[in-house]
Scaffold this motif. Structure first.
Motif, PDB file in Angstrom:
ATOM      1  N   VAL A  77       1.091  -0.699   0.076  1.00 10.96           N
ATOM      2  CA  VAL A  77       0.285  -0.312   0.079  1.00 10.96           C
ATOM      3  C   VAL A  77       0.823   1.230  -0.275  1.00 10.96           C
ATOM      4  CG1 VAL A  77      -2.223   0.987   1.442  1.00 10.96           C
ATOM      5  CG2 VAL A  77      -1.205  -1.288   1.823  1.00 10.96           C
ATOM      6  N   PRO A  78       0.893   2.273  -1.295  1.00  4.67           N
ATOM      7  CA  PRO A  78       1.720   3.280  -1.023  1.00  4.67           C
ATOM      8  C   PRO A  78       0.847   3.932  -0.191  1.00  4.67           C
ATOM      9  CG  PRO A  78       0.498   3.277  -2.783  1.00  4.67           C
ATOM     10  CD  PRO A  78       0.346   1.912  -1.760  1.00  4.67           C
ATOM     11  N   SER A  79       1.605   4.397   1.087  1.00  2.80           N
ATOM     12  CA  SER A  79       0.799   4.992   1.712  1.00  2.80           C
ATOM     13  C   SER A  79       1.615   5.054   2.959  1.00  2.80           C
ATOM     14  CB  SER A  79      -0.869   5.089   2.618  1.00  2.80           C
ATOM     15  OG  SER A  79      -0.660   5.052   3.938  1.00  2.80           O
ATOM     16  N   VAL A  80       2.306   6.412   3.737  1.00 10.28           N
ATOM     17  CA  VAL A  80       3.150   6.830   4.649  1.00 10.28           C
ATOM     18  C   VAL A  80       2.744   5.919   6.200  1.00 10.28           C
ATOM     19  CG1 VAL A  80       4.194   8.841   3.609  1.00 10.28           C
ATOM     20  CG2 VAL A  80       2.434   8.972   5.496  1.00 10.28           C
ATOM     21  N   GLU A  81       1.335   6.109   6.116  1.00  7.84           N
ATOM     22  CA  GLU A  81       1.118   5.007   6.997  1.00  7.84           C
ATOM     23  C   GLU A  81       0.969   3.546   7.627  1.00  7.84           C
ATOM     24  OE1 GLU A  81      -1.191   7.839   5.703  1.00  7.84           O
ATOM     25  OE2 GLU A  81      -0.828   9.383   7.749  1.00  7.84           O
ATOM     26  N   ARG A  82       0.574   2.912   5.520  1.00  7.35           N
ATOM     27  CA  ARG A  82       0.935   2.186   5.936  1.00  7.35           C
ATOM     28  C   ARG A  82       1.885   0.948   5.283  1.00  7.35           C
ATOM     29  NH1 ARG A  82      -4.986   0.055   4.225  1.00  7.35           N
ATOM     30  NH2 ARG A  82      -4.210  -1.981   3.931  1.00  7.35           N
ATOM     31  N   ALA A  83       2.894   1.911   4.458  1.00  4.62           N
ATOM     32  CA  ALA A  83       3.916   0.822   3.699  1.00  4.62           C
ATOM     33  C   ALA A  83       4.685   0.431   4.674  1.00  4.62           C
ATOM     34  CB  ALA A  83       4.688   2.231   3.056  1.00  4.62           C
ATOM     35  N   TYR A  84       4.703   0.714   5.363  1.00  6.59           N
ATOM     36  CA  TYR A  84       5.579  -0.334   6.285  1.00  6.59           C
ATOM     37  C   TYR A  84       5.564  -1.695   6.783  1.00  6.59           C
ATOM     38  CZ  TYR A  84       9.455  -1.332   9.877  1.00  6.59           C
ATOM     39  OH  TYR A  84      10.239  -1.826  10.902  1.00  6.59           O
ATOM     40  N   TRP A  85       3.917  -1.146   7.059  1.00  2.25           N
ATOM     41  CA  TRP A  85       3.102  -2.589   8.118  1.00  2.25           C
ATOM     42  C   TRP A  85       3.170  -3.336   6.641  1.00  2.25           C
ATOM     43  CZ3 TRP A  85       4.774  -2.824  12.191  1.00  2.25           C
ATOM     44  CH2 TRP A  85       4.793  -0.621  12.773  1.00  2.25           C
ATOM     45  N   LEU A 149      15.613   2.350 -11.013  1.00  3.81           N
ATOM     46  CA  LEU A 149      14.802   1.298 -10.583  1.00  3.81           C
ATOM     47  C   LEU A 149      14.648   1.401  -9.485  1.00  3.81           C
ATOM     48  CD1 LEU A 149      13.652  -0.906 -13.580  1.00  3.81           C
ATOM     49  CD2 LEU A 149      11.989   0.606 -12.217  1.00  3.81           C
ATOM     50  N   SER A 150      16.284   0.824  -8.769  1.00  5.69           N
ATOM     51  CA  SER A 150      16.318   0.843  -7.472  1.00  5.69           C
ATOM     52  C   SER A 150      15.953   1.113  -6.924  1.00  5.69           C
ATOM     53  CB  SER A 150      18.217   0.266  -7.866  1.00  5.69           C
ATOM     54  OG  SER A 150      18.091  -1.392  -8.818  1.00  5.69           O
ATOM     55  N   PHE A 151      16.413   2.689  -7.075  1.00  5.31           N
ATOM     56  CA  PHE A 151      16.194   3.760  -5.926  1.00  5.31           C
ATOM     57  C   PHE A 151      15.160   3.883  -5.920  1.00  5.31           C
ATOM     58  CE2 PHE A 151      15.689   8.183  -5.310  1.00  5.31           C
ATOM     59  CZ  PHE A 151      16.677   8.550  -4.157  1.00  5.31           C
ATOM     60  N   THR A 152      14.305   4.154  -6.517  1.00  2.00           N
ATOM     61  CA  THR A 152      12.710   3.954  -6.721  1.00  2.00           C
ATOM     62  C   THR A 152      12.355   2.657  -4.868  1.00  2.00           C
ATOM     63  OG1 THR A 152      12.063   3.114  -8.229  1.00  2.00           O
ATOM     64  CG2 THR A 152      12.313   5.645  -8.585  1.00  2.00           C
ATOM     65  N   GLY A 153      12.421   2.423  -6.103  1.00  3.16           N
ATOM     66  CA  GLY A 153      12.422   0.480  -5.616  1.00  3.16           C
ATOM     67  C   GLY A 153      12.662   0.832  -3.649  1.00  3.16           C
ATOM     68  N   TYR A 154      14.171   0.457  -3.133  1.00  3.18           N
ATOM     69  CA  TYR A 154      14.011   0.322  -2.221  1.00  3.18           C
ATOM     70  C   TYR A 154      13.624   1.124  -1.059  1.00  3.18           C
ATOM     71  CZ  TYR A 154      18.817   3.579  -1.663  1.00  3.18           C
ATOM     72  OH  TYR A 154      19.889   3.996  -2.031  1.00  3.18           O
ATOM     73  N   LEU A 155      13.111   2.407  -1.641  1.00  3.35           N
ATOM     74  CA  LEU A 155      12.200   3.583  -1.069  1.00  3.35           C
ATOM     75  C   LEU A 155      10.658   2.961  -0.719  1.00  3.35           C
ATOM     76  CD1 LEU A 155      12.513   7.150  -3.429  1.00  3.35           C
ATOM     77  CD2 LEU A 155      13.479   6.371  -1.180  1.00  3.35           C
ATOM     78  N   GLN A 195       3.316  12.032   2.342  1.00  4.66           N
ATOM     79  CA  GLN A 195       2.440  11.116   0.810  1.00  4.66           C
ATOM     80  C   GLN A 195       2.951  11.489  -0.309  1.00  4.66           C
ATOM     81  OE1 GLN A 195       0.678   8.659   1.784  1.00  4.66           O
ATOM     82  NE2 GLN A 195       0.971   8.351   0.050  1.00  4.66           N
ATOM     83  N   GLU A 196       3.046  12.844  -0.760  1.00  5.31           N
ATOM     84  CA  GLU A 196       2.736  13.462  -2.186  1.00  5.31           C
ATOM     85  C   GLU A 196       3.738  12.818  -2.520  1.00  5.31           C
ATOM     86  OE1 GLU A 196      -0.197  14.539  -3.161  1.00  5.31           O
ATOM     87  OE2 GLU A 196      -0.317  14.789  -1.391  1.00  5.31           O
ATOM     88  N   THR A 197       5.103  12.016  -1.846  1.00  2.67           N
ATOM     89  CA  THR A 197       6.757  12.469  -2.604  1.00  2.67           C
ATOM     90  C   THR A 197       6.458  10.846  -2.575  1.00  2.67           C
ATOM     91  OG1 THR A 197       7.416  14.147  -0.324  1.00  2.67           O
ATOM     92  CG2 THR A 197       8.728  12.231  -1.908  1.00  2.67           C
ATOM     93  N   LEU A 198       6.397   9.899  -1.757  1.00  2.00           N
ATOM     94  CA  LEU A 198       5.465   8.575  -2.170  1.00  2.00           C
ATOM     95  C   LEU A 198       4.784   8.304  -3.151  1.00  2.00           C
ATOM     96  CD1 LEU A 198       6.587   5.800  -1.008  1.00  2.00           C
ATOM     97  CD2 LEU A 198       4.585   5.959   0.996  1.00  2.00           C
ATOM     98  N   ILE A 199       3.780   8.791  -3.535  1.00  2.00           N
ATOM     99  CA  ILE A 199       2.596   8.114  -4.169  1.00  2.00           C
ATOM    100  C   ILE A 199       3.752   8.948  -5.988  1.00  2.00           C
ATOM    101  CG2 ILE A 199       1.804  10.409  -5.051  1.00  2.00           C
ATOM    102  CD1 ILE A 199       0.682   7.149  -4.673  1.00  2.00           C
TER     103      ILE A 199
END
Lengths: 433, 156
Positions: A77-85, A149-155, A195-199
């Protein structure tokens, strides 16, 4: 009965062998999946030791990444609250979620390595000269895309690694003269990472960059054929051993029957000679399947035995000490840490010099190298030809310098980015400030 | 007298309108990526009461800054490294601020000792809210010598 069983077995195992050259040639054209293959492939192109099959391995890895990636999209889930979980769930609660994530990560790390090694192979065999210069440059954009791709991936996991990588990465972009602040604002979708950055980085990772890579790879493959196959064939063509044969106008393996004359590839095969080439089906197909299986198995084994790490959840207040990028970016981290220049009262930040100028110049140098190169045609498609000793050393020295910087970053940087010998212990630090 | 065929004029108008329409649409799509509203934390915020902070340097994690207190004098120094934006740590034994990402070192007044940081750490203006909280204004940078002394409490 026996023959029926046998034919059933053959149907199941697809032990197809063409009964004539015509059938073998047509099999390529009639099959959607392999219609982009040449009908015949020179023996030389099958060589393990010449090409090391690094391009094919990279493409296989990209395929694995696409499939595992689109499966991961169902859980992430690309959300700053839920991505990690959602990543924690993949690792601990989704059945085999850990396997998907691990395989995606290992394929990604391997792809950075194989794409770079592929580039090194092309350089050391002088396979980028003349008409191949354009494809070399397409290859450089593909290397850059792989790194992005690697950079955007590990974010995306939005752990501490992700947050501080995106902080440092976007701050490097901010150092760009004139447009830096504007790019920074656009990348972040504001002034603060959130959030804007993550999406934005998410869409770049799952759609924009892979889409570009897909198109660029297709063009890369198409150009290889238009440029006459592997460079090793050029030397065979130009060598005196192979006598010029009269073209055979009645026999053409061209893709479309309407094409006049013979296709580029057929011309090559004509010059090399029928006896020095193999039909794409089944030989090339079998080889590609073999490379696929080996690559797939390697990523799978790595995924089973080595877990993809996940740091603590992103915490914008505290930077891990020391905060380290993945190995393929550590040389850049080392560069931005070491290259700040003080000229009188002016200071040029290492972010600009080590983060933008030096890598930019390296890419530019690589892109323009085919035009600086003065090697003779005899060196084309040969590993380490003597006349290219200086050039090969320049390439090798740059690579060794990068690897040394990586090593310093991996093994010799401790808390507060201080230098420690690999055998020295780091001092115990209080974890909070 | 230059004569232009009616057909040519209409053709050019037609082509321009097609490409113009595309360009406007692309322009609109690009413009959508420049946000008009930002849901970001305010630049001016409370960081607690003066008496919450002991003598010396104290980290305020939620705002990534340090309060610097000496008797009744307060200063606010940013914890954001001027190199590439990591959070610096206060190493009280040395004493200096040190960055864990690329190894910049700063004196207690924020100036650079060593490492890649191009500028000193920023100091921000302070004031006191009517209800007795220290208020930091991130938009107003001040000199490293700037200190704020909250007026002594009036006893009711």
């Amino acid at each position: 009965m026996k023959t029926r069983l046998l034919s059933l077995w053959r149907t199941l195992t697809w032990s197809w062998t063409p009964i004539s050259e015509r059938e073998a040639g047509e099999a390529v054209v009639r099959n959607f999946w392999i219609h982009w293959f040449p009908a015949k492939v020179a023996d030389q192109s099958f060589s393990w030791s010449y090409s090391l099959w690094l391009g094919t391995i990279s493409l296989v890895l990209f395929f694995i990444l696409t499939v595992t990636g689109f499966l991961l999209m169902f859980f992430y889930v690309p959300s700053v609250e839920r991505a990690y979980w959602s990543i924690k769930d993949l690792d601990f609660s989704v059945s085999f979620g850990w396997l998907l994530r691990n395989q995606h990560r290992w394929a990604a790390h391997l792809m950075v390595a194989t794409v770079f090694l592929h580039m090194a192979r092309v350089f050391f065999t002088c396979a980028y000269r003349g008409r191949r210069a354009l494809n070399w440059q397409v290859g450089i954009t593909l290397l850059l895309s792989t790194l992005l791709l690697s950079f955007t991936g590990y974010l995306l996991p939005w752990d501490q690694l992700a947050l501080w990588a995106i902080t440092v990465g976007t701050n490097i972009a901010k150092e760009a003269p004139l447009v830096g602040d504007w790019i920074y604002f656009l990348l972040l979708g504001g002034n603060v990472i959130g959030q804007e950055t993550l999406i934005r980085f998410y869409v770049f990772h799952v759609f924009i960059i892979p889409g570009f890579v897909l198109l660029a790879v297709a063009y890369h493959m198409w150009r290889i054929r238009k440029d006459g196959g592997l460079a090793a064939l050029d030397r065979l063509e130009s060598s005196a051993e192979i006598k010029e044969k009269a073209p055979v106008p009645t026999k053409t393996y061209s893709l479309f029957g309407l094409a006049k004359g013979t296709s580029v590839q057929v011309k090559g095969v004509d010059k090399i000679g029928e006896e020095n080439s193999l039909f794409a089906t089944p030989h090339l197909l079998r080889r590609i399947m073999l490379v696929f299986l080996v690559t797939f198995t390697a990523t799978l084994l790595l995924a089973i035995f080595f877990n993809a790490p996940l740091e603590e959840a992103a915490n914008p207040s505290v930077t891990p000490n020391p905060a380290k990028a993945p190995w393929y970016f550590l040389w850049l981290q080392e560069l931005v840490a070491d290259t700040t220049l003080h000229l009188g009262k002016y200071t040029i930040s290492g972010g600009l010099i080590g983060g933008i100028l030096i890598p930019g110049l390296l890419l530019l140098l690589a892109a323009l190298w085919p035009f600086l190169d003065r090697s003779s045609p005899q060196s084309l498609g040969v590993w380490f030809p003597p006349e290219r000793r200086t050039q090969n050393w320049i390439f090798a020295v740059i690579v060794i310098a990068i690897i040394l910087l990586m090593y310093i970053g991996v093994a010799m940087r401790g808390p507060n980015w201080k230098i420690y010998w690999p055998w020295q212990n780091w001092p115990q630090l209080p974890t909070l400030l | 007298m230059v004569t232009i065929a009616r057909r040519t004029v209409l053709k050019v108008i037609g082509q321009l309108s097609v490409f113009g329409a595309f360009l406007i649409q692309i322009g609109g799509a690009v413009r959508a990526f420049i946000p008009n509203v930002l849901y970001e934390p305010p630049k001016k915020f409370k960081v607690g009461k003066p008496e919450d902070y002991p003598e010396g340097v104290n980290f305020v994690p939620e705002h990534r800054l340090f309060t610097v207190r000496s008797a009744n004098e307060f200063g606010i120094i940013s914890a954001v490294c001027t190199h590439l934006g990591c959070t610096v740590r206060w190493e009280s034994k040395v004493p200096e601020f040190e960055c864990p990402c690329h190894g910049s070192h700063f004196r207690p007044d924020g100036t650079v000792i060593s490492g890649p940081a191009p500028r000193p750490l920023a100091w921000f203006a302070l004031s006191l809210s009517p209800d007795g909280y220290l208020v930091v204004d991130r938009s107003e940078q001040v000199a490293s010598t700037y200190r704020f002394s909250p007026p002594a409490k009036e006893k009711a």
